[in-house]
Design a protein around this motif. Structure first.
Motif, PDB file in Angstrom:
ATOM      1  N   ASP A  90       0.840  -1.187   0.000  1.00  0.00           N
ATOM      2  CA  ASP A  90       0.000   0.000   0.000  1.00  0.00           C
ATOM      3  C   ASP A  90       0.881   1.245   0.000  1.00  0.00           C
ATOM      4  OD1 ASP A  90      -1.630   2.180   1.708  1.00  0.00           O
ATOM      5  OD2 ASP A  90      -2.992   0.826   0.619  1.00  0.00           O
TER       6      ASP A  90
ATOM      7  N   ASP B   6       0.720   3.877   1.645  1.00  0.00           N
ATOM      8  CA  ASP B   6       0.953   4.463   2.964  1.00  0.00           C
ATOM      9  C   ASP B   6       1.875   3.609   3.834  1.00  0.00           C
ATOM     10  OD1 ASP B   6      -0.655   6.548   2.309  1.00  0.00           O
ATOM     11  OD2 ASP B   6      -2.469   5.685   3.215  1.00  0.00           O
ATOM     12  N   LEU B   7       2.321   2.474   3.321  1.00  0.00           N
ATOM     13  CA  LEU B   7       3.202   1.594   4.103  1.00  0.00           C
ATOM     14  C   LEU B   7       4.667   1.806   3.709  1.00  0.00           C
ATOM     15  CD1 LEU B   7       1.117  -1.714   4.025  1.00  0.00           C
ATOM     16  CD2 LEU B   7       1.161   0.065   5.785  1.00  0.00           C
TER      17      LEU B   7
ATOM     18  N   SER C  38       5.898  -0.386   8.358  1.00  0.00           N
ATOM     19  CA  SER C  38       5.376   0.670   9.231  1.00  0.00           C
ATOM     20  C   SER C  38       4.453   1.565   8.418  1.00  0.00           C
ATOM     21  CB  SER C  38       6.523   1.469   9.846  1.00  0.00           C
ATOM     22  OG  SER C  38       7.287   2.098   8.823  1.00  0.00           O
ATOM     23  N   HIS C  39       3.539   2.302   9.109  1.00  0.00           N
ATOM     24  CA  HIS C  39       2.551   3.132   8.443  1.00  0.00           C
ATOM     25  C   HIS C  39       3.053   4.569   8.394  1.00  0.00           C
ATOM     26  CE1 HIS C  39      -1.253   5.411   7.903  1.00  0.00           C
ATOM     27  NE2 HIS C  39      -1.591   4.352   7.167  1.00  0.00           N
ATOM     28  N   GLN C  40       3.212   5.117   7.178  1.00  0.00           N
ATOM     29  CA  GLN C  40       3.652   6.487   6.965  1.00  0.00           C
ATOM     30  C   GLN C  40       2.870   7.076   5.809  1.00  0.00           C
ATOM     31  OE1 GLN C  40       7.858   6.575   6.368  1.00  0.00           O
ATOM     32  NE2 GLN C  40       8.360   5.996   8.507  1.00  0.00           N
ATOM     33  N   LYS C  41       1.967   8.018   6.124  1.00  0.00           N
ATOM     34  CA  LYS C  41       1.172   8.636   5.066  1.00  0.00           C
ATOM     35  C   LYS C  41       2.004   9.570   4.194  1.00  0.00           C
ATOM     36  CE  LYS C  41      -3.337   8.426   7.328  1.00  0.00           C
ATOM     37  NZ  LYS C  41      -4.532   9.186   7.756  1.00  0.00           N
TER      38      LYS C  41
ATOM     39  N   TRP D 236      -9.644   0.670   2.628  1.00  0.00           N
ATOM     40  CA  TRP D 236      -8.611   1.550   3.189  1.00  0.00           C
ATOM     41  C   TRP D 236      -8.806   2.962   2.687  1.00  0.00           C
ATOM     42  CZ3 TRP D 236      -3.832  -2.043   2.265  1.00  0.00           C
ATOM     43  CH2 TRP D 236      -3.932  -3.161   3.105  1.00  0.00           C
TER      44      TRP D 236
END
Length: 248
Positions: free
Chosen positions: A209, A211-212, A222-225, A241
């Motif tokens: 994704d 955002d990952l 990890s989640h990073q927009k 999502w």
């Protein structure tokens, strides 16, 4: 003939005509001063020629030898001090010819225009040079005798010292090839296992994704927009999502 006689009248130590000669029990003759100097240097009473040791000894004068030396020295002076041509005393030294001359020789045609100086001056100059050379020769002889005696002592010591035992070989001296070379591939593989970590799950950054954010070894996420990824066909977007309020 004179040179042969002079050889028999020379002291073996100083190589000069005997002065106050003395005879040792071994029948060798030396100058009294030479023998005393030798004994003081060595610390014992030995013959300077054959090293024969004497327990108790005086220094009796060799009167016959002394008289011969004095007569020889007087005859040498008288014969060397007279001109063979004019039977006059040699009082001058010709600098050009480097020889002693008498007063009649000085006025001869063969010495016309030559430079002369008194015999006594030349005698003193040569005497000083001879003394310097003699002292240097004595020092060299002394050093030679000391070196020779030390070598003789070392040779005697070597003959009576105990020989060393046969050396023994110590265990473990050769390289332990079994430890360092045997099964070398397995040893390298074991070392590599310590440095490399194994993960059964590998993440694909092309399908993740947007955002990952994946770690460098692709084993964690990890989640990073703020992280932007290209919109490539392999990437799968989940509508839930993107729009959580949309119906399932």
């Amino acid at each position: 003939m004179a040179s042969r006689a002079e050889d028999h009248l020379q002291c073996p130590t100083c190589l000069e005509i005997f002065k106050d000669p003395v005879m040792l029990p071994c029948s060798h003759n030396f100058c009294r001063a030479c023998v005393q100097q030798w004994w003081e240097h060595k610390g014992d009473r030995t013959c300077p020629v054959y090293r024969t040791e004497f327990r108790s000894i005086g220094l009796p004068m060799n009167l016959a030898l002394k008289n011969m030396c004095e007569a020889f020295s007087q005859a040498s002076v008288e014969s060397d001090d007279i001109c063979s041509l004019h039977k006059e005393k040699l009082k001058l030294f010709c600098v050009d010819h480097q020889e002693l001359v008498c007063l009649i020789c000085r006025d001869a045609k063969i010495h016309a225009g030559h430079k002369f100086c008194p015999f006594i001056e030349v005698h003193e100059d040569h005497k000083d040079k001879l003394q310097d050379g003699l002292q240097d020769a004595k020092k060299r002889l002394k050093d030679y005798i000391e070196t020779r005696d030390n070598c003789n002592e070392q040779a005697t010591y070597i003959k009576i010292q105990k020989l060393l035992d046969k050396p023994k070989l110590l265990s473990g001296a050769p390289l332990d090839e079994v430890k360092h070379v045997g099964n070398l591939k397995f040893s390298v593989w074991e070392r590599m296992k310590e440095m490399v970590s194994y993960s059964p799950v590998i993440l694909d950054p092309n399908t993740a994704d947007p955002d990952l954010s994946l770690s460098e070894d692709l084993t964690s996420v990890s989640h990073q927009k703020e992280h932007q990824r290209p919109n490539n066909p392999e990437r799968i977007y989940n509508d839930e999502w993107l729009n959580p309020n949309s119906p399932a």
